[in-house]
Enzyme design. Structure first.
Site, PDB file in Angstrom:
ATOM      1  N   HIS A  92       1.599   2.105  -3.516  1.00 36.68           N
ATOM      2  CA  HIS A  92       0.472   2.855  -4.110  1.00 36.68           C
ATOM      3  C   HIS A  92       0.513   4.313  -3.636  1.00 36.68           C
ATOM      4  O   HIS A  92       0.330   5.245  -4.421  1.00 36.68           O
ATOM      5  CB  HIS A  92      -0.863   2.259  -3.650  1.00 36.68           C
ATOM      6  CG  HIS A  92      -1.276   0.999  -4.351  1.00 36.68           C
ATOM      7  ND1 HIS A  92      -1.415   0.925  -5.715  1.00 36.68           N
ATOM      8  CD2 HIS A  92      -1.621  -0.221  -3.874  1.00 36.68           C
ATOM      9  CE1 HIS A  92      -1.827  -0.307  -6.039  1.00 36.68           C
ATOM     10  NE2 HIS A  92      -1.949  -1.017  -4.944  1.00 36.68           N
ATOM     11  N   GLU A 141       0.845  -1.206   0.000  1.00 43.42           N
ATOM     12  CA  GLU A 141       0.000   0.000   0.000  1.00 43.42           C
ATOM     13  C   GLU A 141       0.880   1.256   0.000  1.00 43.42           C
ATOM     14  O   GLU A 141       0.521   2.263  -0.590  1.00 43.42           O
ATOM     15  CB  GLU A 141      -0.966   0.002   1.189  1.00 43.42           C
ATOM     16  CG  GLU A 141      -1.952  -1.176   1.233  1.00 43.42           C
ATOM     17  CD  GLU A 141      -2.806  -1.361  -0.022  1.00 43.42           C
ATOM     18  OE1 GLU A 141      -3.109  -0.362  -0.709  1.00 43.42           O
ATOM     19  OE2 GLU A 141      -3.159  -2.522  -0.329  1.00 43.42           O
TER      20      GLU A 141
HETATM   21 ZN   LIG Z   1      -2.580  -3.037  -4.807  1.00 43.57          ZN
END
Ligand SMILES: [Zn+2]
Length: 394
Positions: A242, A239
């Site tokens: 991201h 994450e």
């Molecule tokens: Zn992902």
């Protein structure tokens, strides 16, 4: 990323479904009207006079306009209510491991998607229309080729690993790691990989995700298991990947439709690059392992850096996609791709999905889920009406 998963209260669903339908209707009317249509046409007719960013904004709006304008507003708003109710039904179904509680909702979601495809039209395969919503111009032809290669290379490799007598010990990753200490380590880890804590936060959730409001407000979540510290570590790195991508989007795209990732596939390439290429590499472990060892001497003081590195790269078939290792992960995606394609070809009925799911897991992974919670009910995506999304993960 992006699964807007939250735990909702059962009795609030009717009200939320109604509210969301009204808001969706407002969104539709704001976008789909003659004035906006003619403004977009005018902009695109004068595209040589536009700067690149303005042109791209106009093109994105044109795409979104053409996508929803073909769908009648009533169906479009009804669908929002169906999604809201399906999410709650899925939560309960998963908790009780009872697919029958979710099946009627899933049937509706699939039916509506089929209707949307009829209105929107398709090239070659109805699934292509949905695939294109997440990755522009992605087709079943390309994906069939891609997954067929995976099937012919990874499935036999996984079987070979299964039969191999090389043993990698990862028992020390299955003992107790106090969650408070895990949280502290993961917060530091996030900073180390380059996430700017002045432009984002990390919280806990049932299902890890990233959401961004703008590049200075990027929110990620992770989740902790006392007996599996690697789960939080790799979901933080994933994450975080991201989030770092979002935080580094150009200033000139702030507060516009372009101010987010360019596609789901590109987004996932960033998170998985951080997770697998960096996070499972030896140089990274040389840096990170002493920190972890220092936080949990009771578990790790006798485990060498190299043994820990091997444990983080151990391949084990599993039933759960988000806990999968680097090698088998894409097989989980392949299974979902094949099932979605069959659904849209009307070759399988929703009620038969649990059996089909289990059959494919047995064929590709050599494992059969014990129940639907570990099987067909494990992912949130279908309950939110996200069909065509999974392939971008691979
Ligand atoms: Zn992902």
């Amino acid at each position: 990323m992006g699964c807007s998963y939250w735990r909702s209260k059962k009795n609030s669903v009717e009200g939320r479904a109604k509210t969301l339908s009204i808001l969706t209707g407002e969104y539709y009317q704001t976008l789909v009207n003659e004035t906006f249509d003619s403004l977009l046409k005018e902009l695109i007719e004068h595209k040589d006079e536009l700067d690149f960013i303005t042109l791209r904004k106009a093109e994105e709006f044109r795409n979104e306009y053409d996508k929803i304008a073909k769908i009648p507003v009533e169906l479009y708003t009804e669908y929002t209510a169906i999604q809201a109710k399906a999410s709650v039904a899925w939560e309960e179904a998963k908790e009780k491991s009872d697919f029958s509680l979710f099946a009627p909702h899933l049937e509706k979601l699939v039916d509506y998607n089929k209707k949307f495809i009829e209105f929107r039209g398709f090239h070659k395969h109805p699934y292509n229309t949905l695939l294109g919503d997440y990755e522009k111009d992605l087709t079943t032809d390309e994906l069939d080729e891609f997954f067929s290669e995976l099937k012919h290379t990874i499935v036999p490799l996984v079987a070979k690993i299964n039969e191999s007598n090389v043993m990698i010990n990862n028992d020390f990753t299955k003992v107790s790691y106090a969650i408070e200490k895990q949280e502290a380590v993961n917060k530091d880890l996030l900073k180390v990989i380059g996430f700017d804590m002045d432009s984002g936060i990390m919280a806990k959730s049932v299902h890890p995700f990233t959401t961004n409001f703008n590049r200075h407000d990027v929110r990620i979540t992770t989740r902790y298991f006392e007996h599996n510290p690697l789960s939080a570590i790799y979901s933080t790195i994933h994450e975080g990947g991201h989030g770092i991508y979002e935080q580094n989007i150009g200033e000139e795209l702030d507060f516009s439709t372009l101010g987010t990732g360019t596609s789901m596939g590109i987004h996932e390439s960033q998170s998985r690059f951080f997770e697998n290429i960096i996070g499972r590499s030896y140089p990274f472990m040389e840096y990170f392992y002493p920190i972890l060892q220092n936080a949990f001497p009771e578990n790790l003081k006798d485990i060498s850096l190299y043994d820990f590195y091997l444990a983080t790269n151990k391949s084990e078939q599993s039933l759960i996609r988000i806990e999968a290792d680097e090698l088998t992960y894409s097989l989980h995606i392949m299974i979902r791709y094949e099932i979605e394609k069959l659904l849209l070809e009307n070759k399988v009925l929703v009620k038969d999905l649990p059996a089909l799911w289990n059959k494919k897991y047995e064929e590709y992974m050599g494992l059969v889920p014990e129940n639907d919670a570990q099987g067909v009910l494990q992912d949130v995506h279908w309950s939110e009406g996200l069909f065509g999304y999974f392939p971008s993960y691979a």
